[in-house]
Design a protein around this motif. Structure first.
Motif, short mmCIF file in Angstrom:
data_model
loop_
_atom_site.label_atom_id
_atom_site.label_comp_id
_atom_site.label_asym_id
_atom_site.label_seq_id
_atom_site.Cartn_x
_atom_site.Cartn_y
_atom_site.Cartn_z
N HIS A 1 -16.48 47.42 62.53
CA HIS A 1 -15.19 47.35 62.84
C HIS A 1 -14.77 46.35 64.16
CE1 HIS A 1 -17.12 50.90 65.49
NE2 HIS A 1 -16.33 50.35 66.39
N ALA A 2 -13.63 46.42 64.19
CA ALA A 2 -13.05 45.32 65.25
C ALA A 2 -12.99 45.69 66.60
CB ALA A 2 -11.61 44.73 65.12
N ILE A 3 -13.62 45.57 67.37
CA ILE A 3 -13.27 46.00 69.13
C ILE A 3 -11.36 46.44 69.19
CG2 ILE A 3 -14.12 45.86 71.96
CD1 ILE A 3 -16.11 46.04 69.66
N ALA A 4 -11.54 47.73 69.59
CA ALA A 4 -10.46 47.84 70.38
C ALA A 4 -9.73 47.17 71.32
CB ALA A 4 -10.24 49.02 70.45
N LEU A 5 -8.97 45.69 71.46
CA LEU A 5 -8.40 45.86 72.67
C LEU A 5 -7.26 46.63 73.34
CD1 LEU A 5 -9.07 42.05 72.32
CD2 LEU A 5 -10.15 43.76 72.95
N SER A 6 -7.62 47.19 74.61
CA SER A 6 -6.15 47.25 74.99
C SER A 6 -5.25 46.47 75.25
CB SER A 6 -7.02 47.07 76.49
OG SER A 6 -6.36 45.72 76.87
N GLU A 7 -3.96 46.50 75.10
CA GLU A 7 -2.65 45.73 75.40
C GLU A 7 -2.77 44.65 76.31
OE1 GLU A 7 1.14 47.15 76.44
OE2 GLU A 7 1.35 49.34 74.80
N GLU A 8 -3.56 44.43 77.40
CA GLU A 8 -3.55 43.84 78.45
C GLU A 8 -4.12 42.60 77.63
OE1 GLU A 8 -4.54 41.78 82.62
OE2 GLU A 8 -4.95 44.35 82.48
N GLN A 9 -5.38 43.19 77.47
CA GLN A 9 -6.27 42.26 76.67
C GLN A 9 -6.35 41.49 75.13
OE1 GLN A 9 -9.45 45.17 76.34
NE2 GLN A 9 -11.22 44.51 77.27
N LEU A 10 -4.91 42.49 74.81
CA LEU A 10 -4.91 41.28 73.30
C LEU A 10 -3.83 40.65 74.20
CD1 LEU A 10 -4.03 44.89 71.19
CD2 LEU A 10 -5.16 42.64 70.74
N ARG A 11 -3.15 40.45 75.24
CA ARG A 11 -2.07 39.74 75.51
C ARG A 11 -2.85 38.42 75.99
NH1 ARG A 11 -1.47 38.25 80.51
NH2 ARG A 11 -2.46 40.18 81.29
N VAL A 12 -3.75 38.73 76.58
CA VAL A 12 -4.79 37.13 77.12
C VAL A 12 -5.09 36.57 75.82
CG1 VAL A 12 -6.90 37.26 78.17
CG2 VAL A 12 -5.65 38.28 79.30
N GLN A 13 -5.95 37.50 75.05
CA GLN A 13 -6.42 36.57 73.81
C GLN A 13 -5.40 36.18 72.91
OE1 GLN A 13 -9.58 38.97 71.11
NE2 GLN A 13 -7.41 38.93 69.64
N ARG A 14 -4.06 36.97 72.45
CA ARG A 14 -3.20 35.13 72.11
C ARG A 14 -3.32 34.49 72.98
NH1 ARG A 14 -0.61 40.46 71.32
NH2 ARG A 14 0.73 40.28 73.17
N ASP A 15 -2.65 34.35 74.61
CA ASP A 15 -2.90 33.31 75.50
C ASP A 15 -3.95 32.35 75.35
OD1 ASP A 15 -0.39 34.33 76.15
OD2 ASP A 15 -1.14 34.59 78.17
N ILE A 16 -5.01 33.30 74.54
CA ILE A 16 -6.35 31.75 74.80
C ILE A 16 -6.41 30.98 73.20
CG2 ILE A 16 -8.87 31.81 74.54
CD1 ILE A 16 -9.17 34.05 76.60
N MET A 17 -5.42 32.23 72.30
CA MET A 17 -5.50 31.61 71.00
C MET A 17 -4.56 30.55 71.05
SD MET A 17 -8.00 32.68 69.48
CE MET A 17 -7.69 32.16 67.79
N ASN A 18 -3.52 30.61 71.90
CA ASN A 18 -2.14 29.83 71.99
C ASN A 18 -2.59 28.39 72.62
OD1 ASN A 18 -0.97 31.21 70.08
ND2 ASN A 18 0.53 31.82 72.27
N GLY A 19 -3.37 29.03 73.92
CA GLY A 19 -4.09 27.66 74.22
C GLY A 19 -4.93 26.80 73.62
#
Length: 232
Positions: A53-71
């Motif tokens: 299963h995928a690691i459950a990320l917090s809201e902040e972690q999800l936001r950071v992950q989106r920022d990395i992918m966008n970056g």
């Protein structure tokens, strides 16, 4: 059944531990009581994926992950700054999953001191037998096994110290350099002298891979490049 057990065989080492001498064993083999055969056995065991299963990320972690992918849309190198224990590893795991699912190889570089049994076991639970660990504490035979595993396509994901940047990758999609400021990434003695972090960036260019630098205390040059917009 006995037939199935015979197929598996008994380790020669185990027989000798039980008190059987080499000469006695040779006589038993000669008289066809035992049959001797060789099999290639991994020194690292056959780790099965236990956690799919995928690691459950917090809201902040999800936001950071989106920022990395966008970056990564505009930068090949990104800096993730976060204090120790802030949850960078969970983000790494999700990014590694995405890269592996896309069919790419992944290199996760850690400083000498940071490769602990704890982090290796955690990642092996998630990624199983596709993970190779490359460390100076391993024997030459163990390191050759990892080298061949990459060449044969068995190992897609390597966790390693600085020397693992020299492994025979042919399809890197993601390189993560955790604690990028750490001085143990620099090879001082013996030659060749190199900084694995900088070599990883060159490798990223050669493979058209994305490079993620992680640190609670980025090096001055990395922080400067991020502020100037060279890194995301």
């Amino acid at each position: 059944s006995n037939k199935e057990l015979n197929k598996l065989g008994i380790s020669k080492k185990n027989l000798l531990i039980e008190g059987l001498s080499e000469s006695s064993l040779a006589t038993l083999i000669k008289n066809n009581v035992f049959e001797e055969f060789e099999v290639v056995v991994s020194r690292f065991g056959d780790d099965k994926v236990q956690e799919t299963h995928a690691i459950a990320l917090s809201e902040e972690q999800l936001r950071v992950q989106r920022d990395i992918m966008n970056g990564f849309q505009t930068h090949n190198i990104m800096l993730l700054r976060g204090i120790t224990g802030s949850g960078k590893t969970e983000i790494y795991i999700n990014l590694i999953k995405q890269a592996l699912d896309a069919g790419s190889q992944v290199l996760y570089l850690l400083p000498e001191i940071a490769i602990t049994t704890q982090i290796v076991l955690r990642l092996k639970k998630i990624f199983g037998h596709t993970v190779g660990v490359y460390h100076s504490r391993f024997s030459d035979n163990e390191r050759v096994e990892v080298w061949n595993g990459i060449l044969q396509g068995k190992l897609k994901f390597i966790i390693g110290v600085r020397s693992s940047i020299l492994l025979p990758f042919d399809n890197l999609g993601l390189i993560i350099i955790d604690e990028e400021h750490d001085p143990s990434y620099k090879q001082q003695e013996p030659a060749p002298r190199y900084n694995a972090r900088d070599v990883a960036m060159v490798m990223g260019q050669l493979h058209y891979a994305k490079v993620l630098l992680g640190s609670a205390t980025p090096s001055i040059e990395t922080f400067y490049h991020a502020q100037q917009g060279k890194y995301g």
